[in-house]
Design a protein around this motif. Structure first.
Motif, PDB file in Angstrom:
ATOM      1  N   ARG A 174       1.162  -1.412  -0.199  1.00 43.06           N
ATOM      2  CA  ARG A 174       0.233  -0.181   0.365  1.00 43.06           C
ATOM      3  C   ARG A 174       0.478   1.476  -0.259  1.00 43.06           C
ATOM      4  O   ARG A 174       0.433   1.752  -0.518  1.00 43.06           O
ATOM      5  CB  ARG A 174      -0.894   0.035   0.740  1.00 43.06           C
ATOM      6  CG  ARG A 174      -2.183   1.435   1.283  1.00 43.06           C
ATOM      7  CD  ARG A 174      -2.303   1.181   2.790  1.00 43.06           C
ATOM      8  NE  ARG A 174      -1.372   1.161   3.552  1.00 43.06           N
ATOM      9  CZ  ARG A 174      -1.590   2.132   4.161  1.00 43.06           C
ATOM     10  NH1 ARG A 174      -1.424   3.645   3.700  1.00 43.06           N
ATOM     11  NH2 ARG A 174      -0.214   2.340   5.089  1.00 43.06           N
ATOM     12  N   GLN A 175       1.510   1.363   0.822  1.00 40.30           N
ATOM     13  CA  GLN A 175       3.029   2.362   1.219  1.00 40.30           C
ATOM     14  C   GLN A 175       3.490   2.839  -0.448  1.00 40.30           C
ATOM     15  O   GLN A 175       3.953   3.903  -0.770  1.00 40.30           O
ATOM     16  CB  GLN A 175       3.704   2.515   1.840  1.00 40.30           C
ATOM     17  CG  GLN A 175       3.227   1.987   3.723  1.00 40.30           C
ATOM     18  CD  GLN A 175       3.873   1.925   4.194  1.00 40.30           C
ATOM     19  OE1 GLN A 175       4.353   0.861   4.217  1.00 40.30           O
ATOM     20  NE2 GLN A 175       3.960   2.761   5.889  1.00 40.30           N
ATOM     21  N   GLU A 177       2.824   1.955  -3.473  1.00 40.19           N
ATOM     22  CA  GLU A 177       1.245   2.671  -4.568  1.00 40.19           C
ATOM     23  C   GLU A 177       1.088   3.889  -4.419  1.00 40.19           C
ATOM     24  O   GLU A 177       1.138   4.818  -4.404  1.00 40.19           O
ATOM     25  CB  GLU A 177      -0.048   1.591  -4.264  1.00 40.19           C
ATOM     26  CG  GLU A 177      -0.845   2.099  -5.279  1.00 40.19           C
ATOM     27  CD  GLU A 177      -2.077   0.931  -5.478  1.00 40.19           C
ATOM     28  OE1 GLU A 177      -2.504   0.880  -6.520  1.00 40.19           O
ATOM     29  OE2 GLU A 177      -1.982   0.195  -4.480  1.00 40.19           O
ATOM     30  N   GLU A 178       1.149   4.288  -2.719  1.00 38.11           N
ATOM     31  CA  GLU A 178       1.187   5.453  -3.002  1.00 38.11           C
ATOM     32  C   GLU A 178       2.064   6.349  -2.706  1.00 38.11           C
ATOM     33  O   GLU A 178       2.367   7.540  -3.260  1.00 38.11           O
ATOM     34  CB  GLU A 178       0.970   5.642  -0.758  1.00 38.11           C
ATOM     35  CG  GLU A 178      -0.262   5.719  -0.339  1.00 38.11           C
ATOM     36  CD  GLU A 178      -0.355   5.364   1.290  1.00 38.11           C
ATOM     37  OE1 GLU A 178       0.603   5.746   2.049  1.00 38.11           O
ATOM     38  OE2 GLU A 178      -1.561   5.178   2.136  1.00 38.11           O
ATOM     39  N   GLU A 180       4.710   5.690  -5.833  1.00 36.92           N
ATOM     40  CA  GLU A 180       4.553   5.750  -7.192  1.00 36.92           C
ATOM     41  C   GLU A 180       2.634   5.376  -7.663  1.00 36.92           C
ATOM     42  O   GLU A 180       3.104   4.192  -7.624  1.00 36.92           O
ATOM     43  CB  GLU A 180       5.803   4.977  -7.899  1.00 36.92           C
ATOM     44  CG  GLU A 180       6.777   5.835  -7.639  1.00 36.92           C
ATOM     45  CD  GLU A 180       6.579   7.206  -8.624  1.00 36.92           C
ATOM     46  OE1 GLU A 180       5.165   7.351  -9.460  1.00 36.92           O
ATOM     47  OE2 GLU A 180       7.264   8.581  -7.924  1.00 36.92           O
ATOM     48  N   PRO A 181       1.993   5.849  -7.844  1.00 38.79           N
ATOM     49  CA  PRO A 181       0.948   5.113  -7.666  1.00 38.79           C
ATOM     50  C   PRO A 181       0.504   3.993  -9.166  1.00 38.79           C
ATOM     51  O   PRO A 181      -0.136   3.164  -9.686  1.00 38.79           O
ATOM     52  CB  PRO A 181       0.035   5.712  -8.045  1.00 38.79           C
ATOM     53  CG  PRO A 181      -0.100   7.158  -7.153  1.00 38.79           C
ATOM     54  CD  PRO A 181       2.271   6.942  -7.762  1.00 38.79           C
ATOM     55  N   ALA A 182       1.759   4.857 -10.843  1.00 35.63           N
ATOM     56  CA  ALA A 182       1.828   3.485 -11.899  1.00 35.63           C
ATOM     57  C   ALA A 182       2.016   2.978 -11.428  1.00 35.63           C
ATOM     58  O   ALA A 182       2.814   1.296 -12.256  1.00 35.63           O
ATOM     59  CB  ALA A 182       2.955   4.344 -12.415  1.00 35.63           C
TER      60      ALA A 182
END
Length: 417
Positions: A174-175, A177-178, A180-182
């Motif tokens: 989750r972190q 993704e926070e 770098e959402p790509a």
């Protein structure tokens, strides 16, 4: 004689040579900067742009000896050796494997941590002087792994970084993704470190620094140096392949992967090789990325830059003269698409550069044992940009006869004799 007013010849106009010329000029010396193509597309222009203070672990690590045979049979792997180059590489590999012993590895890590401790401050001081303070992106560096097991295999290295005072924070999926959402689910976990920064355009840094040096009165000479002329046993001039000799009082050898040709003439042979690095810059990557990211298990990086997304890495040993093998660049793009599902790999510009590589991953910094008026500054491998401003400052401290505040014994040119 030390102090200002000496005529210094700096051989090499990559980022190390530029930084040495900058600091020597600031100290009041007359400086001539010599390179076969001062405006050319050198390694400094096409690299990943990192000021990678946290990247202090030497390439020859414990256990790497078992992997060397595989380097010969995986031409597109993260580290490869062209079979035809093996005979030339044997002396270097002998020192490389000796440097992978645990005690040597830990000592090398500590030496690099000490060298790079002031790197971020040294870069920012240089940038402020040349009016380019905004060129350095201080968001930090992201390291991602495909699994917790992969991260666990690197935990000893992260612990070594912590022991020398570097920062690292564990991230779950989750972190990541926070940050770098790509990044898709292939990036399962990671680390983030604030001991990292990157340039949006390393070529612009080199061009801007060269322009600043010219305005400051540094003479820039385009010449390929064939040798060194001696007077009464003392190095006194550079001999170009064409044109007049270039006289000097003192000299800095900062010619990157070609430096050992000159050090040998000065009685200081050194087992220098070239790590050939590859990358592709994608002008329209189709994904929004803001943090320089290292894909730790696959050993490549991506850097968001002013001209697009740069994806590169890998180490190839094939010498200075072999033609580039851009299949390596294409293989890195295929890996990148596993982590970045929306990545557009069309229209990229491929590049290969020669990183000057020492067997223990430590650069050569210090005076020639036999010639007090010659200082070496080469062999920084993939940390040339990172260590450039610091190396230039150290060279100028040595030029003034002052203690640079760092034990230079691990970086001496004679350490492999």
């Amino acid at each position: 004689m030390t102090g200002a007013g000496r005529r210094w010849a700096v051989v090499g106009a990559g980022i190390i040579g530029l930084s040495c010329a900058y600091h020597l000029n600031r100290a009041g010396h007359e400086v001539v900067l010599v390179d076969r193509d001062p405006e050319g597309d050198r390694t400094s222009f096409g690299n990943a742009g990192a000021v990678a203070v946290a990247e202090i672990l030497p390439l020859p690590s414990p256990g790497i000896a078992k992997k060397v045979p595989g380097f010969l049979f995986d031409p597109l792997g993260p580290l490869s050796i062209r079979p035809g180059y093996v005979p030339w590489l044997v002396p270097y590999l002998r020192h490389f494997l000796a440097a992978s012993r645990p005690a040597r590895f830990r000592a090398g890590t500590r030496a690099m941590a000490a060298l790079l401790a002031s790197a971020m401050d040294d870069h920012e001081a240089l940038l402020q002087t040349i009016g380019a303070s905004s060129a350095l992106n201080r968001k930090g560096g992201l390291f991602v792994y495909r699994s917790e097991q992969g991260r666990a295999r690197d935990e000893a290295g992260w612990q070594l970084r912590r022991e020398v005072g570097l920062h690292a924070e564990r991230l779950d999926r989750r972190q990541v993704e926070e940050f770098e959402p790509a990044l898709g689910p292939e990036a399962a976990c990671g680390y983030v470190t604030n001991d990292w920064a990157h340039y949006d355009d390393p070529k612009a840094l080199c061009v801007g620094l060269l322009a600043h040096l010219r305005r400051a009165g540094v003479e820039v000479v385009a010449a390929e140096i064939a040798g060194i002329d001696f007077e009464a046993g003392r190095p006194a001039a550079l001999i170009p392949r064409q044109g007049d000799r270039i006289a000097f009082d003192d000299a800095v050898i900062a010619a990157g992967a070609w430096s050992h040709h000159l050090s040998r003439q000065l009685g200081d042979p050194f087992p220098l090789e070239t790590e050939r690095g590859y990358n592709t810059t994608l002008p329209d990557p189709g994904v929004a990325v803001t943090t320089m990211t290292t894909f730790a298990e696959d050993q490549f990086v991506m850097t968001p830059m002013a001209m697009g997304l740069r994806i590169g890495g890998a180490v190839e040993f094939a010498g200075l003269d072999a033609a580039p093998d851009y299949k390596r660049s294409k293989a890195l793009l295929r890996l990148a698409r596993r982590y970045l599902p929306g990545l557009n790999t069309e229209g990229g510009t491929e590049w290969m550069g020669h990183r000057p590589s020492t067997p223990d991953s430590l650069p050569v910094i210090g005076r020639s044992p036999g010639h007090a008026n010659v200082i070496y500054a080469f062999g920084h491998g993939h940390l040339g940009l990172t260590g450039s401003a610091t190396t230039g400052r150290i060279v100028t401290e040595l030029a003034a006869g002052r203690d640079p505040g760092l034990d230079l014994a691990p970086f001496r040119v004679s350490r492999f004799r």
